[in-house]
Design an enzyme around this catalytic site. Structure first.
Site, short mmCIF file in Angstrom:
data_model
loop_
_atom_site.label_atom_id
_atom_site.label_comp_id
_atom_site.label_asym_id
_atom_site.label_seq_id
_atom_site.Cartn_x
_atom_site.Cartn_y
_atom_site.Cartn_z
N ASP A 1 -7.58 37.91 -5.64
CA ASP A 1 -8.66 38.32 -4.82
C ASP A 1 -8.36 38.17 -3.74
O ASP A 1 -7.75 37.64 -2.94
CB ASP A 1 -9.96 37.00 -5.12
N MET A 2 -7.91 39.16 -2.96
CA MET A 2 -8.09 39.38 -1.88
C MET A 2 -8.63 38.87 -0.91
O MET A 2 -9.81 39.13 -0.80
CB MET A 2 -7.62 40.81 -1.74
N ASP B 1 -10.58 45.11 -4.46
CA ASP B 1 -10.22 43.94 -3.50
C ASP B 1 -9.57 42.79 -5.20
O ASP B 1 -9.40 41.67 -4.55
CB ASP B 1 -10.60 43.63 -2.57
N GLU B 2 -9.87 43.42 -5.95
CA GLU B 2 -9.36 41.95 -6.62
C GLU B 2 -8.74 43.05 -8.23
O GLU B 2 -9.03 44.12 -8.48
CB GLU B 2 -10.06 41.54 -8.04
#
Length: 389
Positions: free
Chosen positions: A9-10, A103-104
């Site tokens: 996860d960013m 983003d994940e």
């Protein structure tokens, strides 16, 4: 062989990209959203979160909590560019990478230990590679099943690593608040509390039949998660679950013609999006938010799946018309879900669900997509935006 899944996860992705590209924003509270104060934030940096600012918060409220908040409009193209780099790095560690969102992602690292080391070493290497490729940090969760890996990635944010080994799953569930289980929302939580459920492991106090009677098939899934069971596999590429578009107005809007014009533009946008992904949807959802922030959603499931903008638009308009007392609106949006991949349909036979007229309309939409791709999206517009009844 012990199974392990990693969830990446960013950290504050959109806001972090903005800080990466603009050094003047680094170390400062940043919110990503539309510049007018009626909009809501799509992301908030960790510096902003210290003031209580969160994503999906109205900009006006965020500025009250943090007057020094830097609100930037953001760049979707740039976010996609960075996301692509992240996914490329992940593909170096496993052939099975599932992108869950921009983003994940999930990675099944089972059997890769001889190549890359222990789960901890793999997580550390992934984080280092992402930072080197993008300049950004990510948080990583490792667990034997998907839902626990996702929970783990949130335990030590930002820039953290959390590992739940198979031996520690049951102990972890005894201290995991039940609302942390994905799918347990605000409506389900009070019911669970009424049964004396506080932690995930408490779900095992009752037999499977108990949960099925009260929650149906979802109750069985809930029971399994309370035991640390999640058979959901990591699937390469991931699957699209929905597509939506919405607009927040600078001033409240009551004019139905204006609202329907926006619904048409939104319908064209999401129809093009799902055609690009090779899927068709069956459930159309209308979203409305009022000046007092009260929000309603209305959905309708169609007789057959579609990727035709006109069908989506007419359904959304019908849902809007059914709301007899609309009044001023601050946000309107439309979405489509309940997909079926096109490549699963028989290509040599006519789809019995779909009238031939709808097929022709979808073929026309696809032709429009190609023209817009080649010459720009503004090259073609509908000559008649709305059909007056």
């Amino acid at each position: 062989m012990q199974k392990y899944i990693i969830h990446i996860d960013m950290d504050a992705f959109f806001a972090s990209v903005e800080q990466l590209d603009n050094p003047e924003l680094r170390g400062k509270p940043v919110g990503v959203g539309s510049l007018h104060e009626r909009s809501v934030l799509s992301a908030a940096s960790y510096e902003a979160r210290k003031f209580g600012v969160r994503s999906a918060m109205p900009v006006r409220q965020a500025l009250k909590l943090c007057p020094q908040l830097q609100v930037v409009s953001g760049s979707r193209h740039r976010y996609k560019e960075i996301s692509h780099k992240v996914m490329e790095e992940l593909s170096n560690y496993s052939p099975v990478v599932e992108q869950a969102s921009i983003d994940e992602a999930y990675i099944d690292i089972t059997g890769t230990e001889k190549l890359f080391g222990t789960p901890l070493q793999i997580a550390q290497s992934i984080k280092a590679d992402i930072r080197k490729a993008t300049g950004l940090t990510a948080s990583v969760g490792v667990a034997p099943v998907k839902f626990l890996a996702k929970i783990a990635s949130d335990l030590n944010k930002p820039d953290g690593i959390s590992i739940i080994t198979a031996e520690h799953v049951q102990d972890f569930l005894k201290t995991l608040p039940v609302e942390k289980i994905p799918g347990v929302g605000k409506k389900a939580l009070p019911r669970l509390r009424s049964y004396g459920i506080t932690y995930a492991a408490d779900l095992r106090r009752y037999p499977q039949e108990f949960w099925k009677e009260r929650f149906g098939e979802r109750g069985l899934v809930l029971y399994e998660k309370g035991a640390g069971i999640d058979p959901t596999p990591v699937t390469e590429g991931g699957t699209m679950k929905s597509s939506s578009a919405e607009n927040t107005f600078g001033e409240d809007v009551s004019d139905v013609h204006t609202l329907k014009t926006l619904l048409l533009k939104q319908s064209e946008r999401i129809a093009a999006d799902i055609r690009k992904h090779g899927v068709k949807g069956r459930t159309v959802t209308l979203k409305i938010k009022f000046p007092d922030f009260r929000q309603i959603t209305r959905s309708r499931t169609l007789d057959s799946r579609t990727s035709h903008a006109g069908t989506i638009f007419k359904t959304a308009c019908s849902l809007l018309d059914a709301e007899l007392t609309i009044g001023p609106i601050r946000l309107i949006g439309v979405g489509i879900s309940n997909f079926e991949e096109r490549n699963r349909q028989l290509s040599l036979l006519d789809d019995p669900e779909k009238p031939k007229e709808n097929k022709k309309l979808e073929q026309l939409d696809k032709a429009v997509d190609q023209v817009r791709l080649k010459f720009g999206k503004d090259i073609l517009t509908r000559g008649r935006l709305l059909e007056d009844d």
